[in-house]
Scaffold this active site. Structure first.
Site, PDB file in Angstrom:
ATOM      1  N   SER A  50       0.850  -1.193   0.000  1.00 43.32           N
ATOM      2  CA  SER A  50       0.000   0.000   0.000  1.00 43.32           C
ATOM      3  C   SER A  50       0.888   1.246   0.000  1.00 43.32           C
ATOM      4  CB  SER A  50      -0.880   0.008   1.247  1.00 43.32           C
ATOM      5  OG  SER A  50      -0.035   0.145   2.387  1.00 43.32           O
ATOM      6  N   ASP A  82      -1.130  -1.561  -3.978  1.00 42.76           N
ATOM      7  CA  ASP A  82      -2.492  -1.783  -3.493  1.00 42.76           C
ATOM      8  C   ASP A  82      -3.139  -0.426  -3.181  1.00 42.76           C
ATOM      9  OD1 ASP A  82      -4.596  -3.431  -2.587  1.00 42.76           O
ATOM     10  OD2 ASP A  82      -3.847  -3.393  -0.513  1.00 42.76           O
ATOM     11  N   GLU A 134     -11.145  -0.121  -9.410  1.00 43.22           N
ATOM     12  CA  GLU A 134     -12.186  -0.481  -8.432  1.00 43.22           C
ATOM     13  C   GLU A 134     -13.442   0.313  -8.687  1.00 43.22           C
ATOM     14  OE1 GLU A 134     -11.114  -1.126  -4.369  1.00 43.22           O
ATOM     15  OE2 GLU A 134     -13.092  -0.593  -3.601  1.00 43.22           O
ATOM     16  N   HIS A 180     -12.922  -3.902   4.579  1.00 41.92           N
ATOM     17  CA  HIS A 180     -11.566  -4.056   5.121  1.00 41.92           C
ATOM     18  C   HIS A 180     -11.621  -4.230   6.639  1.00 41.92           C
ATOM     19  CE1 HIS A 180     -10.047  -1.791   1.383  1.00 41.92           C
ATOM     20  NE2 HIS A 180      -9.636  -3.033   1.290  1.00 41.92           N
ATOM     21  N   GLY A 181     -10.657  -4.933   7.175  1.00 47.67           N
ATOM     22  CA  GLY A 181     -10.556  -5.086   8.630  1.00 47.67           C
ATOM     23  C   GLY A 181     -11.426  -6.237   9.130  1.00 47.67           C
ATOM     24  N   ILE A 231      -5.684 -10.287   1.224  1.00 49.12           N
ATOM     25  CA  ILE A 231      -5.654 -10.583   2.665  1.00 49.12           C
ATOM     26  C   ILE A 231      -4.582  -9.722   3.333  1.00 49.12           C
ATOM     27  CG2 ILE A 231      -5.053 -12.322   4.401  1.00 49.12           C
ATOM     28  CD1 ILE A 231      -7.551 -13.288   3.171  1.00 49.12           C
ATOM     29  N   ASP A 232      -4.982  -9.024   4.374  1.00 49.56           N
ATOM     30  CA  ASP A 232      -4.027  -8.262   5.172  1.00 49.56           C
ATOM     31  C   ASP A 232      -4.269  -8.498   6.672  1.00 49.56           C
ATOM     32  OD1 ASP A 232      -2.168  -6.505   6.130  1.00 49.56           O
ATOM     33  OD2 ASP A 232      -3.151  -4.687   5.439  1.00 49.56           O
TER      34      ASP A 232
HETATM   35  O1  G3H Z   1      -6.229  -4.272  -0.016  1.00 51.82           O
HETATM   36  C1  G3H Z   1      -6.097  -5.026   0.969  1.00 51.82           C
HETATM   37  C2  G3H Z   1      -7.150  -5.913   1.371  1.00 51.82           C
HETATM   38  O2  G3H Z   1      -8.360  -5.639   0.808  1.00 51.82           O
HETATM   39  C3  G3H Z   1      -7.070  -6.594   2.682  1.00 51.82           C
HETATM   40  O3  G3H Z   1      -8.258  -6.613   3.420  1.00 51.82           O
HETATM   41  O4  G3H Z   1      -7.294  -6.434   5.699  1.00 51.82           O
HETATM   42  O5  G3H Z   1      -9.643  -7.101   5.357  1.00 51.82           O
HETATM   43  O6  G3H Z   1      -7.803  -8.649   4.731  1.00 51.82           O
HETATM   44  P1  G3H Z   1      -8.251  -7.239   4.889  1.00 51.82           P
HETATM   45 ZN    ZN Z   2      -8.273  -3.578  -0.216  1.00 59.78          ZN
END
Ligand code: G3H
Ligand code: ZN
Length: 284
Positions: A50, A82, A134, A180-181, A231-232
Site C-alpha cells: 500500500s 495496493d 475499483e 476491510h478489517g 488478505i491483510d
Molecule cells: O487491499 C487489501 C485488502 O483488501 C485486505 O483486506 O485487511 O480485510 O484482509 P483485509
Molecule cells: Zn483492499
C-alpha cells in the site's frame, strides 16, 4: 521484468478456476513469511504494497526485499501497488519496477474514476504493467450505515461492464458487501450480484477485505469467478498474537530476531491456509 504482471497470473487463474492470493507486506519479516508459504506450496503470489507500506519501509527497501525473496523462490511473483490513489504513486511504483498497480478511484464520481483509471491504464500498458481498477465502495465495518446505503455502495453490474470497457483495466475490484478489517459478525456477501458482474465482465475479478470471510464464502466466490483475493488483517493479527504471546512468556528476551521468529512462522501458516483455500497450490 523480474516480477510477473498480474494479468498473466490472473488469466491463468481464471482459465483454471482458482484465485491468486494478494498478501500485504510492509517489512522484511512479512515479506519472507509470505514468500516462504508460497514456496512451500509451489503457488503463484502477489506481494501487495500500500502507499502506507511504501511510506513506512521506503520504496527501495520494499522493492529490494521483494526482489530478493522472489529471486530466491523461483516462483512467479507480482509486486503490486495496493489502493494507489494518485497518478504520482502509480508512476513512482512503475518507475521502481512494480509489475502491477491498482488505481483506486472508487471514492470518486463515476466519470472521474473512469477518466483517471483510463489515464493510468494508458501509461502503465506502455511498459507492460497491469492495472486493477475499483468500482463500488468498500464500506468500513465501523461505518454505521443502513442496508440501503450499504447496497448503494455496492458495484452495479451494468456500470461494471461499462467501466471495464471504457478504462481497459486488466482486473476489477468489486464491492459486494466485503469490507476491510475485522467484520462485526458474519459478512453478508451478495453472491447474486457477483454472478451478475461475472456475466458482464470479461477481465479477472478481485475480492478485497477477504480476512474474516468464512471458508465457504471464499470457495463460493472462487467458484463464481473471483481470481484475486486480498488478505491483510489476518496476517497482521497472526503477527500481533505471536509477538504478544512470545513476550508474555519470555519477558527477558530483547533480541528482535528471537521475538520475531515465531511471528514469521505464524504469518506463514496463515498465508499457507489461504493459498490452500484459494486453490492455487502447485500452480506456480
Ligand atoms: O487491499 C487489501 C485488502 O483488501 C485486505 O483486506 O485487511 O480485510 O484482509 P483485509
Ligand atoms: Zn483492499
Amino acid at each position: 521484468m523480474l516480477f510477473v504482471p498480474n494479468k498473466l497470473l490472473l488469466e491463468k487463474a481464471m482459465a483454471e478456476g482458482y484465485a491468486v492470493g494478494a498478501f500485504n507486506t510492509n517489512n522484511l519479516e512479512t515479506t519472507r513469511a509470505i514468500v516462504r508459504a508460497a514456496r512451500e506450496l509451489d503457488s503463484p503470489l502477489i506481494l501487495a504494497t500500500s502507499e502506507g507500506a511504501i511510506n513506512y519501509a521506503g520504496i527501495n527497501n520494499l522493492k529490494t526485499m521483494a526482489e530478493i525473496a522472489a529471486q530466491e523462490s523461483g516462483l512467479p511473483i507480482s509486486l503490486h501497488l495496493d489502493h494507489g490513489t494518485s497518478l504520482e504513486i502509480v508512476m513512482r511504483c512503475i518507475r521502481h519496477g512494480w509489475s502491477s498497480v491498482m488505481y483506486d478511484g472508487s471514492k470518486l464520481p463515476f466519470e472521474e474514476n473512469v477518466a483517471n483509471t483510463r489515464q493510468v491504464v494508458e501509461l502503465a500498458h506502455l511498459v507492460g504493467v497491469s492495472v486493477e481498477g475499483e468500482l463500488g465502495r468498500l464500506v468500513g465495518v465501523e461505518d454505521n450505515i443502513s442496508v440501503t446505503e450499504r447496497e448503494a455502495a455496492m458495484t452495479d453490474p451494468d456500470q461494471a461492464q461499462e467501466f471495464v470497457k471504457r478504462t481497459g483495466v486488466d482486473a476489477l475490484a468489486v464491492a459486494i458487501g466485503n469490507a476491510h478489517g475485522f467484520y462485526k459478525g458474519e459478512p453478508q456477501l451478495d453472491f447474486i450480484r457477483l454472478e451478475q458482474i461475472r456475466a458482464r465482465v470479461e477481465v479477472p475479478l478481485v475480492l478485497h477485505g477477504a480476512s474474516g470471510i468464512p471458508d465457504e464464502g471464499i470457495r463460493r466466490a472462487v467458484k463464481i469467478g473471483v481470481d484475486k483475493i486480498n488478505i491483510d488483517t489476518e496476517v497482521r493479527a497472526a503477527f500481533q498474537k505471536a509477538v504478544a504471546s512470545f513476550l508474555a512468556e519470555n519477558p527477558q528476551v530483547i533480541d528482535p530476531r528471537k521475538i520475531l521468529g515465531p511471528a514469521i512462522k505464524a504469518m506463514s501458516e496463515v498465508v499457507k491456509s489461504k493459498i490452500e483455500l484459494f486453490g492455487s497450490v502447485g500452480k506456480a
